[in-house]
Scaffold this active site. Structure first.
Site, mmCIF file in Angstrom:
data_model
loop_
_atom_site.group_PDB
_atom_site.id
_atom_site.type_symbol
_atom_site.label_atom_id
_atom_site.label_comp_id
_atom_site.label_asym_id
_atom_site.label_seq_id
_atom_site.Cartn_x
_atom_site.Cartn_y
_atom_site.Cartn_z
ATOM 1 N N THR A 356 -48.840 -40.603 -16.524
ATOM 2 C CA THR A 356 -49.521 -41.686 -17.231
ATOM 3 C C THR A 356 -48.553 -42.482 -18.109
ATOM 4 O OG1 THR A 356 -51.484 -40.310 -17.283
ATOM 5 C CG2 THR A 356 -51.397 -42.129 -18.853
ATOM 6 N N VAL A 357 -48.835 -43.786 -18.268
ATOM 7 C CA VAL A 357 -48.071 -44.591 -19.222
ATOM 8 C C VAL A 357 -49.047 -45.233 -20.200
ATOM 9 C CG1 VAL A 357 -46.082 -45.062 -17.730
ATOM 10 C CG2 VAL A 357 -48.066 -46.580 -17.632
#
Length: 536
Positions: A356-357
């Protein structure tokens, strides 16, 4: 001289970034700068967030991609708006269909079964249409440029890429995963820090999305390519599933914590876990940060919230427990009473009746965005649509095959989601976006960062720098390097089973932007990755 970019023998120190006209905090410098470029061209915070998000699919493909999902919380027009752009399962997915394709007691993490409809491109288009100022096509130009021309791989990105390659290496001879190796390991290995990586197919896909405002992905040439790949290789996803996708605008949910309102997205995301934990913790005084009483209370509150979240959170249309019940003061008080001197074995409570970012963006006009997107686990399912650079997410691996579970696999269903953007307000005014990515670490990171900011007055960078803990299961708690040894020993005497984990990225990677009453923006970025705050 060739430097070892992963050799850091001495502790480093970052100061908070302060600016007035605009700010973008992201896990990759090139993405943060892409967002800043939009601000300097007259765009607003939403334009900046979209440009940074699209760029992150190129410059951090180990954690997110065009084939992932996204959520956003936006402060604009004097209030908060929530966007849920998570995708649904294929209409052909059922527990029986999963078992017929090899699943046993649980959903697999790779291959076609865990693939759900990607929502990220729809998030970009929806945000731009409602709140953006610049032409949509211009927002994706930096991402397409880096995909076509290439960029130098950063240190933490290179290390994560290498770990992912080692995990996927056993599948090198499997035709289903051949495109992943062609795109992400073109030299027969992961690109090293400092080397250039490019993906022309990724660039063409971004340009098609830009020219069609996302339509090509859901009802055009890219949808046809995904459908064709699925039919040829045994996948359940079809063009009809893609065409049916629509992102949904919704109202964020909140709890009051020490005079601040902490906002998260409602289910199917796990932001509810962070709010439940803070709701329990709000009734417990916390005098000092690095004390046994503080950390013990935080861990116990989080454990109680997490087991409830894992029991109840799923597609909101199919949840049996309501958000109001789970966030009620009465239920928080009931759960708080379970916290004692010793570490407990958490169990779901009885509700009262009745890879995830994350990025944050802000502009000088007062608009702010909390944005998160993800493939779920690293590169996702390992499937890459030939010629497109689209790495498909594996979000469906969180579905249960137990027909009695709230999150059981079903046609057209949104699964329990780990990615959660956060936001703080006070007395009706925006304070700012915050987030910590990293699977089930996310609500734990939210709790710890919010407490650092509000309980202990740490500025955004210090709030992110502080050593973290992570509840794993039962009484097991991981701590990272730098966590006080004396405190770890005291926690063990309370019954916690402490494990030292050397991989700092296991404790999540976050960003914070805080708007000072003077109007100044104060930004912090994650020291556990290649984070950057771009500002002017």
């Amino acid at each position: 001289m060739t430097f070892d970019l992963m050799h850091d023998p001495y502790p480093s120190r970052r100061t908070a970034v302060v600016a007035r006209k605009g700010m973008v905090a992201a896990s990759q410098p090139l993405a943060a700068q892409a967002g800043l470029r939009m601000l300097q061209q007259g765009g607003n915070a939403v334009d900046a967030a979209i440009a940074a998000a699209a760029c992150l699919t190129v410059v951090e493909p180990t954690a997110n991609g065009i084939g992932g999902d996204a959520f956003a919380i936006v402060w604009q027009e004097g209030r908060l708006h929530g966007l849920n752009a998570s995708g649904r399962s294929p209409m052909a997915l059922t527990p029986d269909a999963a078992r017929e394709r090899g699943a046993r007691d649980s959903m697999p993490a790779d291959g076609w079964l865990p693939v759900t409809v990607p929502g990220a491109p729809s998030a970009w288009a929806a945000l731009s249409e409602r709140f953006g100022r610049l032409p949509f096509a211009s927002l994706l130009e930096p991402a397409a440029e880096y995909a076509r021309e290439g960029y130098a791989v950063t240190p933490e990105l290179g290390a994560t890429w290498a770990r992912a390659f080692r995990a996927w290496e056993a599948k090198a001879g499997d035709p289903l995963f051949a495109e992943w190796f062609r795109v992400f390991a073109p030299e027969g290995r992961a690109p090293r820090p400092g080397e250039t990586w490019r993906s022309p197919g990724h660039a063409r896909t971004l340009e098609a999305i830009a020219a069609s405002k996302g339509e090509a992905f859901y009802r055009g040439e890219l949808a046809e390519a995904i459908d064709r790949f699925a039919r040829e290789t045994g996948g359940l996803l079809r063009s009809a599933d893609l065409a049916a996708h629509r992102p949904e605008w919704t109202d964020p949910i909140s709890v009051r914590y020490r005079g601040y309102d902490v906002w998260e997205m409602p289910p199917n995301g796990q932001g509810l876990v962070a709010l439940m934990a803070l709701n329990v913790l709000d009734g417990i005084p916390l005098a000092h940060r690095d004390t046994l009483e503080t950390v013990h209370a935080q861990i116990e509150a989080l454990k109680l919230a997490f087991v409830d979240g894992l029991r109840h959170i799923t597609d909101p249309a199919m949840m049996k427990a309501s958000v109001e019940e789970l966030l009620s003061p009465a239920y928080a008080a009931q759960r708080r009473q379970l916290i004692g001197e010793q570490a407990l074995m958490p169990a779901p409570g009885r509700l009262p009746s009745g890879g995830t970012v994350y990025l944050a963006a802000a502009d000088g006009e007062g608009n702010m965005v909390s944005f998160i997107q993800s493939n779920y686990r690293g590169f996702g399912s390992g499937l890459v649509v030939p010629g497109t650079g689209i790495a498909l997410q594996n979000r469906g691996t969180s579905f249960s095959l137990d027909p009695g579970h709230a999150n059981v696999a079903a046609p057209g269903k949104r699964p329990f989601h780990t990615i959660i953007p956060g936001f703080l307000t006070k007395d009706g005014a925006p304070v700012g976006p915050f987030g910590v990515m990293g699977g089930f670490m996310q609500p734990q990171g939210h709790l710890q960062v919010v407490s650092n900011l509000i309980d202990f007055g740490l500025h955004p960078q210090a709030a992110l720098d502080a050593p973290r803990w992570q509840w794993l299961e039962d009484r097991k708690v991981a701590i990272e390097t730098g966590f006080p040894e004396h405190l770890a020993r005291q926690l063990e005497r309370r019954g916690h089973r402490i494990q030292l984990v050397l991989d700092r990225k296991a404790f999540g990677c976050g960003q914070v932007i805080w708007r000072d009453p003077s109007g100044a923006l104060i930004g912090g970025t994650e020291p556990r990755t290649d984070g950057c705050v771009a500002a002017w």
